[in-house]
Design a protein around this motif. Structure first.
Motif, PDB file in Angstrom:
ATOM      1  N   HIS A 168       0.872  -1.174  -0.162  1.00 18.80           N
ATOM      2  CA  HIS A 168       0.008   0.069  -0.097  1.00 18.80           C
ATOM      3  C   HIS A 168       0.735   1.317   0.058  1.00 18.80           C
ATOM      4  O   HIS A 168       2.017   1.220   0.166  1.00 18.80           O
ATOM      5  CB  HIS A 168      -1.161  -0.008   1.199  1.00 18.80           C
ATOM      6  CG  HIS A 168      -0.375   0.166   2.463  1.00 18.80           C
ATOM      7  ND1 HIS A 168       0.017  -0.913   3.300  1.00 18.80           N
ATOM      8  CD2 HIS A 168       0.132   1.152   3.189  1.00 18.80           C
ATOM      9  CE1 HIS A 168       0.288  -0.566   4.442  1.00 18.80           C
ATOM     10  NE2 HIS A 168       0.608   0.591   4.335  1.00 18.80           N
ATOM     11  N   GLU A 186       7.136   1.501   5.461  1.00 18.31           N
ATOM     12  CA  GLU A 186       6.687   0.678   6.242  1.00 18.31           C
ATOM     13  C   GLU A 186       7.014  -0.750   5.759  1.00 18.31           C
ATOM     14  O   GLU A 186       6.856  -1.125   4.768  1.00 18.31           O
ATOM     15  CB  GLU A 186       5.303   1.050   6.523  1.00 18.31           C
ATOM     16  CG  GLU A 186       4.499   0.072   7.168  1.00 18.31           C
ATOM     17  CD  GLU A 186       2.935   0.026   7.322  1.00 18.31           C
ATOM     18  OE1 GLU A 186       2.450   1.239   6.906  1.00 18.31           O
ATOM     19  OE2 GLU A 186       2.145  -1.011   7.684  1.00 18.31           O
ATOM     20  N   HIS A 189       4.028   7.431   3.341  1.00 19.49           N
ATOM     21  CA  HIS A 189       4.972   6.166   3.329  1.00 19.49           C
ATOM     22  C   HIS A 189       4.354   5.113   2.100  1.00 19.49           C
ATOM     23  O   HIS A 189       3.307   5.356   1.527  1.00 19.49           O
ATOM     24  CB  HIS A 189       4.977   5.723   4.553  1.00 19.49           C
ATOM     25  CG  HIS A 189       3.575   4.995   4.903  1.00 19.49           C
ATOM     26  ND1 HIS A 189       2.670   5.624   6.075  1.00 19.49           N
ATOM     27  CD2 HIS A 189       2.943   3.616   4.898  1.00 19.49           C
ATOM     28  CE1 HIS A 189       1.689   4.952   6.336  1.00 19.49           C
ATOM     29  NE2 HIS A 189       1.766   3.800   5.684  1.00 19.49           N
ATOM     30  N   HIS A 238      -6.027  -2.130   3.584  1.00 15.59           N
ATOM     31  CA  HIS A 238      -5.832  -0.839   3.017  1.00 15.59           C
ATOM     32  C   HIS A 238      -4.842  -1.089   1.906  1.00 15.59           C
ATOM     33  O   HIS A 238      -3.876  -1.821   2.100  1.00 15.59           O
ATOM     34  CB  HIS A 238      -5.614   0.307   3.785  1.00 15.59           C
ATOM     35  CG  HIS A 238      -4.544   0.200   4.793  1.00 15.59           C
ATOM     36  ND1 HIS A 238      -4.674  -0.273   6.145  1.00 15.59           N
ATOM     37  CD2 HIS A 238      -3.209   0.805   4.749  1.00 15.59           C
ATOM     38  CE1 HIS A 238      -3.553  -0.391   6.505  1.00 15.59           C
ATOM     39  NE2 HIS A 238      -2.567   0.161   6.048  1.00 15.59           N
ATOM     40  N   TYR A 293       8.631   1.231  10.644  1.00 14.89           N
ATOM     41  CA  TYR A 293       8.885   2.240  10.019  1.00 14.89           C
ATOM     42  C   TYR A 293      10.607   2.771   9.856  1.00 14.89           C
ATOM     43  O   TYR A 293      11.192   2.877  11.236  1.00 14.89           O
ATOM     44  CB  TYR A 293       8.093   3.470  10.185  1.00 14.89           C
ATOM     45  CG  TYR A 293       6.598   3.357  10.220  1.00 14.89           C
ATOM     46  CD1 TYR A 293       5.881   3.698   8.807  1.00 14.89           C
ATOM     47  CD2 TYR A 293       5.895   2.566  11.142  1.00 14.89           C
ATOM     48  CE1 TYR A 293       4.660   3.638   8.774  1.00 14.89           C
ATOM     49  CE2 TYR A 293       4.512   2.622  11.042  1.00 14.89           C
ATOM     50  CZ  TYR A 293       3.860   2.938   9.935  1.00 14.89           C
ATOM     51  OH  TYR A 293       2.490   2.805   9.879  1.00 14.89           O
TER      52      TYR A 293
HETATM   53 FE   LIG Z   1       0.827   2.083   6.252  1.00 17.77          FE
END
Ligand SMILES: [Fe+2]
Length: 300
Positions: free
Chosen positions: A143, A250, A199, A185, A240
Motif C-alpha cells: 500500500h 513501512e 509512506h 488498505h 517504519y
Molecule cells: Fe501503512
C-alpha cells in the motif's frame, strides 16, 4: 454500504518517486530493501523489482523529492478508451499512453488531484528476476499513503470513481483507508494541507521477518523509527524507517483481511471490536499495544 461492483483496479503495482539523493536512494532500494534493478530509463530512471513484475519502484533524479505517479493494475478486459471517456465525464483529463515506460505497453494516465498522477494499466511484463536473499527482501508492495491538500477530492476519486471500499478512518477523517482487494488498505489518504507521499509499505514474508528486516536495516546503518508493533486500523504489524530522501517506508505483516460482502474484516483474536467493521479510530489509538511513538508519524 456494500456495492456489488468490483473496483476498477485490483492492486497497487508501482510507486514512482523523484529523488534528490538519487544514488543513495537507489542503493537503499536495491541493496538494503533487496530489489533487482530490471531497467534504466532514458533519463537514468531506475526500475526496481521485488522479484516478479518488471518494476514496483521507479526512481528518477530530481532537485526536489516528489511523488511522480502511482501505478495500479486494472481489472482484466478494461476498455482503456472507455475509461478515458468516463474520467472525462467526471471532469478529469486522462489519456491513453503507449510504450511510455519499459514493461508497460499501454496505460491510462490521469491526474486525479494536483500532484497525484495515476497510471492505470491492464498488464505489466513479469520478467521474474527472482527474490533477493539479502537485505529486507519483502514479498510485495502492499500500500501507499498519500498526503494531499485536496484530500476530499482524492477520496472521492478512490471511492466514487475507482470504486475502492472504505475500511477505516483515524482522527475523524485525518487518515482515510481504502481497499481494492482483500487487504484492509491499499491506499491511505491523509487529508492535511501538504502534498507528498507519506509512506510506501512493503509486505514481509512473515512475522519473524521483522527481526531479520530490522537487523538488515541496522547493518546498513538505517535506524528504525517506530515498531515493529501492531496498528489498530488494519492491525498490521508495522515498522517504519526513512529512505535516504526521508520518504518513510513501512515494513508490515499480518494485515486485516477485508470482506466487502460483509463490510467487515475477518475476525482475529487481537481485535478490539466484533465485528470489525469500518470505524473511526482516535488519534491516541494508533497502536494496539500502546507502544509510544517517539517520532511524529503524522509528520513523516
Ligand atoms: Fe501503512
Amino acid at each position: 454500504m456494500f456495492r456489488p461492483f468490483a473496483p476498477k483496479v485490483f492492486q497497487l503495482g508501482y510507486v514512482a518517486l523523484e529523488c534528490p539523493d538519487f544514488e543513495r536512494t537507489r542503493q537503499h532500494y536495491a541493496e538494503t530493501i533487496g530489489m533487482h534493478q530490471t531497467d534504466t530509463g532514458h533519463d537514468g530512471e531506475a526500475y526496481l523489482s521485488i522479484g516478479y513484475e518488471h518494476h514496483n519502484i521507479v526512481l528518477r533524479k530530481a532537485e526536489k523529492k516528489a511523488l511522480t505517479h502511482l501505478g495500479f493494475q486494472l481489472q482484466p478486459g478494461t476498455d482503456l478508451k472507455g475509461l478515458v471517456k468516463e474520467f472525462a465525464g467526471h471532469g478529469l483529463a486522462a489519456q491513453v499512453k503507449s510504450d511510455s515506460q519499459p514493461g508497460v505497453r499501454e496505460l491510462v494516465e490521469v491526474e486525479a488531484v494536483p500532484g497525484v498522477v495515476f497510471q492505470l494499466y491492464p498488464e505489466i511484463v513479469a520478467p521474474a528476476p527472482g527474490f533477493k536473499r539479502t537485505g529486507v527482501a519483502p514479498l510485495r508492495l502492499g500500500h501507499v499513503a498519500v498526503i494531499s491538500s485536496h484530500g476530499d477530492k482524492l477520496i472521492h476519486f478512490f471511492r466514487d470513481i475507482l470504486g475502492f471500499w472504505f475500511t477505516d478512518t483515524i482522527g475523524s477523517g485525518l487518515a482515510n483507508f481504502f481497499t481494492c482487494n482483500r487487504d484492509h488498505h491499499v491506499v491511505n489518504v491523509l487529508n492535511v494541507p501538504q502534498d507528498r507521499v507519506h509512506h510506501i509499505a512493503f509486505q514481509l514474508k512473515g512475522n519473524a521477518s521483522h527481526a531479520m528486516a530490522c537487523d538488515a536495516l541496522r547493518e546498513a546503518g538505517v535506524g528504525v523509527k517506530w515498531g515493529p508493533a501492531r496498528h489498530t486500523a488494519g492491525h498490521n504489524l508495522a515498522g517504519y524507517h526513512y529512505d535516504p530522501d526521508r520518504v518513510l517506508i513501512e515494513l508490515y505483516t499480518d494485515m486485516d483481511q477485508f470482506v466487502p460482502q460483509l463490510n467487515m474484516c475477518e475476525a482475529r483474536p487481537w481485535h478490539e471490536h466484533f465485528p470489525m467493521v469500518p470505524r473511526d479510530w482516535g488519534l491516541h489509538e494508533l497502536c494496539a499495544w500502546e507502544t509510544e511513538f517517539v517520532f511524529n508519524l503524522a509528520q513523516g
